[in-house]
Design a protein around this motif. Sequence first.
Motif, PDB file in Angstrom:
ATOM      1  N   MET A 175       0.961  -1.282  -0.057  1.00 13.57           N
ATOM      2  CA  MET A 175      -0.137   0.125  -0.022  1.00 13.57           C
ATOM      3  C   MET A 175       0.829   1.225   0.000  1.00 13.57           C
ATOM      4  O   MET A 175       0.513   2.123   0.872  1.00 13.57           O
ATOM      5  CB  MET A 175      -1.027   0.017   1.230  1.00 13.57           C
ATOM      6  N   ASP A 186      -1.815   9.585   4.898  1.00 15.09           N
ATOM      7  CA  ASP A 186      -1.810   8.488   4.241  1.00 15.09           C
ATOM      8  C   ASP A 186      -1.902   7.358   5.419  1.00 15.09           C
ATOM      9  O   ASP A 186      -1.499   6.138   5.008  1.00 15.09           O
ATOM     10  CB  ASP A 186      -0.628   8.264   3.192  1.00 15.09           C
ATOM     11  N   LYS A 205      -7.781   5.565   7.399  1.00 14.53           N
ATOM     12  CA  LYS A 205      -8.755   6.491   6.684  1.00 14.53           C
ATOM     13  C   LYS A 205      -9.456   7.071   7.726  1.00 14.53           C
ATOM     14  O   LYS A 205      -9.767   8.362   7.385  1.00 14.53           O
ATOM     15  CB  LYS A 205      -9.479   5.776   5.618  1.00 14.53           C
ATOM     16  N   ASP A 207      -4.196  10.747   0.440  1.00 12.70           N
ATOM     17  CA  ASP A 207      -4.270   9.658  -0.438  1.00 12.70           C
ATOM     18  C   ASP A 207      -5.577   9.042  -0.287  1.00 12.70           C
ATOM     19  O   ASP A 207      -5.912   9.071   0.986  1.00 12.70           O
ATOM     20  CB  ASP A 207      -3.167   8.872  -0.225  1.00 12.70           C
ATOM     21  N   ASN A 208      -5.966   8.272  -1.190  1.00 11.52           N
ATOM     22  CA  ASN A 208      -7.053   7.161  -0.994  1.00 11.52           C
ATOM     23  C   ASN A 208      -8.444   7.778  -0.865  1.00 11.52           C
ATOM     24  O   ASN A 208      -9.403   7.260  -0.163  1.00 11.52           O
ATOM     25  CB  ASN A 208      -6.599   6.181   0.015  1.00 11.52           C
ATOM     26  N   GLU A 216      -2.726   2.256  -6.446  1.00  6.15           N
ATOM     27  CA  GLU A 216      -1.244   2.098  -6.602  1.00  6.15           C
ATOM     28  C   GLU A 216      -1.375   0.656  -7.244  1.00  6.15           C
ATOM     29  O   GLU A 216      -1.917  -0.321  -6.930  1.00  6.15           O
ATOM     30  CB  GLU A 216      -0.324   2.142  -5.342  1.00  6.15           C
TER      31      GLU A 216
HETATM   32 MG   LIG Z   1      -2.273   5.262   0.722  1.00  5.90          MG
END
Ligand SMILES: [Mg+2]
Length: 214
Positions: free
Chosen positions: A40, A141, A144, A169-170, A199
């Motif tokens: 990840m 990152d 979450k 991110d994400n 990714e």
């Molecule tokens: Mg990430």
Amino acid sequence: TRSTRPKRLLRAVQKNATRGDPLSVISAIDHFCRHSEWAMNVGDEKGSILDSVVSELNPNTSLELGTYCGYSTVRIARLLPPGARLITLEFNPDYAAVARQVISWAGVQDKVELVEGPSGDLIPQMKERFGVETFDFVFLDHWKDRYLPDTNLLEECGLLRKGAVLLADNVICPGTPEYLAYIRNSPRYESRYFQSHLEYTKVEDGLEKSVFLG
Ligand SMILES: [Mg+2]
Ligand SMILES: Cc1ncnc2c1ncn2[C@@H]1O[C@H](/C=C/CNC(=O)c2cc(-c3ccc(F)cc3)cc(O)c2O)[C@@H](O)[C@H]1O
């Protein structure tokens, strides 16, 4: 001791990358994740968006939440001007141990301060313990569901300067719905979504760039 994916990733770096060459460390990790084992890391596609945001901003003081194996730590640190520094927070000691070795293999350790512990405890210590006035750049990152509470914590601790940039991110996969709702509706931020892919896959994901307006 049992081999773990981060340890196998580190071995791939030590085998395939050149000491002191951050780009070779980045490509060794991307190759490992594409051809051996998915991991990840922010990856090369979203990583080049991260690179452009950092290069444009030239941040003096940066914060990364969630070091993992140090891939994005190296991506950010290699672009920092002399004297600039990146503080990265990681609460898993095994991941931190791997990241320290990845960071030093890349030769960027002088720009990086890896601090072990939970972000919720460490952020309030940034001023007194780490001598931080404000952050110019924050890369989110980590877990979450911690993006929003930690953003509020950064605000409450007065750690964001006017014009500071948060890059998350994400925001699509795995997704950060509460964070997105907050940051996109808050009058204190100017946000923009950079569409990309998860990714090493074709799945949609992206980065949310938000400028703190003060
Ligand atoms: Mg990430
Ligand atoms: C409060 C606190 N304090 C300190 N360290 C903290 C912390 N919370 C977490 N950490 C640290 O940060 C990393 C955790 C990263 C979490 N990232 C993801 O879960 C993630 C997942 C995917 C993914 C997408 C599709 C799938 F099917 C499966 C996985 C992609 C990603 O890019 C991710 O980032 C990890 O090193 C953890 O120890």
